[in-house]
Design an enzyme around this catalytic site. Structure first.
Site, PDB file in Angstrom:
ATOM      1  N   LYS A   1       0.825  -1.203   0.000  1.00  0.00           N
ATOM      2  CA  LYS A   1       0.000   0.000   0.000  1.00  0.00           C
ATOM      3  C   LYS A   1       0.866   1.264   0.000  1.00  0.00           C
ATOM      4  O   LYS A   1       0.612   2.215  -0.745  1.00  0.00           O
ATOM      5  CB  LYS A   1      -0.911   0.004   1.223  1.00  0.00           C
ATOM      6  CG  LYS A   1      -1.674   1.295   1.398  1.00  0.00           C
ATOM      7  CD  LYS A   1      -3.138   1.120   1.360  1.00  0.00           C
ATOM      8  CE  LYS A   1      -3.873   2.438   1.298  1.00  0.00           C
ATOM      9  NZ  LYS A   1      -5.196   2.364   1.882  1.00  0.00           N
TER      10      LYS A   1
ATOM     11  N   ASN B   1      -8.127  -0.141  -5.558  1.00  0.00           N
ATOM     12  CA  ASN B   1      -9.577  -0.294  -5.607  1.00  0.00           C
ATOM     13  C   ASN B   1      -9.987  -1.670  -6.129  1.00  0.00           C
ATOM     14  O   ASN B   1     -11.159  -1.944  -6.288  1.00  0.00           O
ATOM     15  CB  ASN B   1     -10.142   0.800  -6.522  1.00  0.00           C
ATOM     16  CG  ASN B   1     -11.498   1.258  -6.067  1.00  0.00           C
ATOM     17  OD1 ASN B   1     -11.741   1.344  -4.872  1.00  0.00           O
ATOM     18  ND2 ASN B   1     -12.390   1.514  -7.009  1.00  0.00           N
TER      19      ASN B   1
END
Lengths: 357, 357
Positions: free
Chosen positions: A222, A240
């Site tokens: 991330k 997403n």
């Protein structure tokens, strides 16, 4: 204890992951704050609020706000209530807000910190696996009745203090919910990481060392993405993966009916099927499906109508000009953003819903 | 037409000042937007909304939200209402919000833009003199019942389009209010600019060319300061000259009883007296007083108690740890930030209130 530094456009901050960090909380705070407001929810306050208060006991001015647990608290009403609490506890621009809890608390308290006096420091103390995702990347927000996270900011914390000891108190569905995002970080980054996670059995108690390792790797994936694209102009959209349908399911079933990660897990299965169809590739749909089945992820849900799903998918912040954008995989570790027209989406959804039964 | 580029930490944008800009509005927008939401108030909508709509008439999707005039609209209620309007008008991340009006509209619509989907573009079209101040510097906010601008962000517009033709419709007290900030920009930067403004007679109709010149210089002063210190860590505080007492007066008398600039003008007189006392300097108190008197600024107001004033001055965002910080002048053009203890502040306030009568 692992420490990872996250760089943003405006600052940098440390994510500290380890066992029994809470009792030494003060040593991990980046500054010496006089006024602190701790924001937590009813569930977490019963478990860890005393430890945190004890760790800060010689501070002068510690305010505490306990809000109801659950996504419904990420509302305008509680946003306003916490702003009032910040004023009443005499917070100033040099004060700190501590978000003690899962993603809901991080999002809500973070948005309060982002906007109180146009922004004061906040520290996240995540108490869920899911929060490994939300606590990195600086997204804070509240919900609007018409859509999730529609009102918010990009506003990074000044530190994330992740005490994995707190994860032992998590109910099974919270473990499932969190691990869905760990799986996602595997799928969009690296086959080995994906295989490692998908071989983890969530029906037996968590092993702290393995959990630390999974969280560390998930956070690294991330962090790499958001450092390159903080404001979600391009590659951040990859995060997403599974979320376009996932958010639509959550919103249609009503928040709370299904957890965020459970909905995202179904969304990832769907994204894998669409990817296979569009890129004519073989992807680990079966592997993920079996792992979800073994670990009791909900697979047969009360499906909303396809029209409603497509409407909600269009409301997703990533969509532009009313065309649904999905993140797909050309292979494991290689995500790609794709516009999908309504007719194609409908065909894939019909087939997928039939398949899941 | 003058154009000035303002640099911020995250972007840069143009402030365009001139006559009759509104009818060519589209040519001044920095991008081609499909969806636009115009936010304005009841007063301004009657005067300029049609011109703006006409200038954008071939755009597909123009939404319009008209909110009540006045500072009370900078509330959580209208913030939420405009978020809903943004959703219902199908704004997405590539959409634009236009703030058509004075500082209230800029602050409110700007804060909506800053938080809708975590931030979309907005353009300011100021229609007051006061807005020359608020439209530069990227501060957006709404009020909390316990204090002004307590909930907000630093969020610059993508353009400011300043059509001075709109200023001819301003009532006298709005002209006074705006010119107080022009005077402030003179006082904190440069004797010549201060003298030039203080020789302007506001009781006769504004001369467009002189107004353009004053606004241009005021914006230049403000821009220089905020480019150096966007987040108000140090020198940006200088812009608060006159505001510590000014805000307290506004808040104690009730917003609307006295305009922002009128309150700031009294605050500047006070700051000059405190400066003279503390730095043993002669400053243009009399000059400012006479100009205010000639131009019908309110000088004898219904004073709140000194306790209440000091309490409110402490609530000012610039104060830290409950000590009042004031911006003073060591001479015209040389501001300095000073902590003032309660006893000293009380003595100066008592004397000042007696002096004004």
């Amino acid at each position: 204890m692992h420490k990872q530094t996250i760089k943003t456009s405006t600052n940098e901050y440390d994510v500290i992951i380890g066992k029994d960090l809470l009792s030494n909380l003060e040593s991990y705070l980046p500054h010496n704050y006089t006024n602190i407001l701790i924001v937590t929810d009813e569930t977490v306050s019963k478990l860890y609020l005393n430890t945190v208060k004890e760790a800060l006991h010689h501070k002068n001015n510690i305010g505490i706000s306990v809000v109801p647990s659950g996504e419904a608290t990420k509302s305008m009403e509680y946003f306003y209530q916490l702003q009032t609490a910040a004023i009443e506890n005499h917070l100033d621009r040099k004060s700190l807000i501590i978000a003690l809890g899962g993603g809901m608390i991080g999002d809500l308290a973070g948005f309060v910190a982002a906007t109180f006096m146009r922004g004061i420091d906040f520290v996240q103390i995540p108490t869920t696996i899911l929060a490994h995702d939300s606590s990195v990347g600086g997204k804070v927000a509240i919900n609007h009745p018409k859509g999730k996270n529609l009102i918010g900011n990009f506003y990074p914390p000044v530190a994330v203090i992740y005490d994995v000891t707190t994860l032992h108190s998590l109910p099974d569905r919270e473990i499932r919910s969190g691990y869905a995002e760990v799986i996602k970080h595997g799928l969009i980054s690296d086959t080995t990481f994906f295989k490692d996670v998908v071989n983890t059995d969530l029906t037996i108690p968590l092993n702290s060392d393995i959990t630390v390792e999974h969280l560390r790797k998930g956070i690294a994936v991330k962090a790499k993405v958001v450092e390159e694209d903080e404001k979600e102009k391009n590659i951040r959209k990859f995060l997403n993966f599974g979320h376009t349908l996932g958010h639509a399911i959550e919103s249609e079933l009503g928040y709370g009916e299904i957890t965020h990660g459970e909905a995202v897990a179904i969304g990832m299965l769907f994204a894998l099927r669409v990817s296979e169809g569009i890129f004519d590739q073989s992807l680990p749909y079966e592997k993920l499906f079996e792992w979800m089945q073994h670990n009791h992820y909900p697979l047969s849900i009360k499906w909303p109508t396809i029209d409603n799903l497509i409407d909600k998918m269009k409301l997703d912040k990533k969509s532009e000009n009313a065309v649904v954008q999905m993140v797909l995989l050309t292979e494991v570790g290689k995500p790609a953003v794709q516009n999908i027209d309504d007719a194609t989406l409908r065909t894939y959804l019909e087939k997928f819903i039939r398949e899941l039964g």
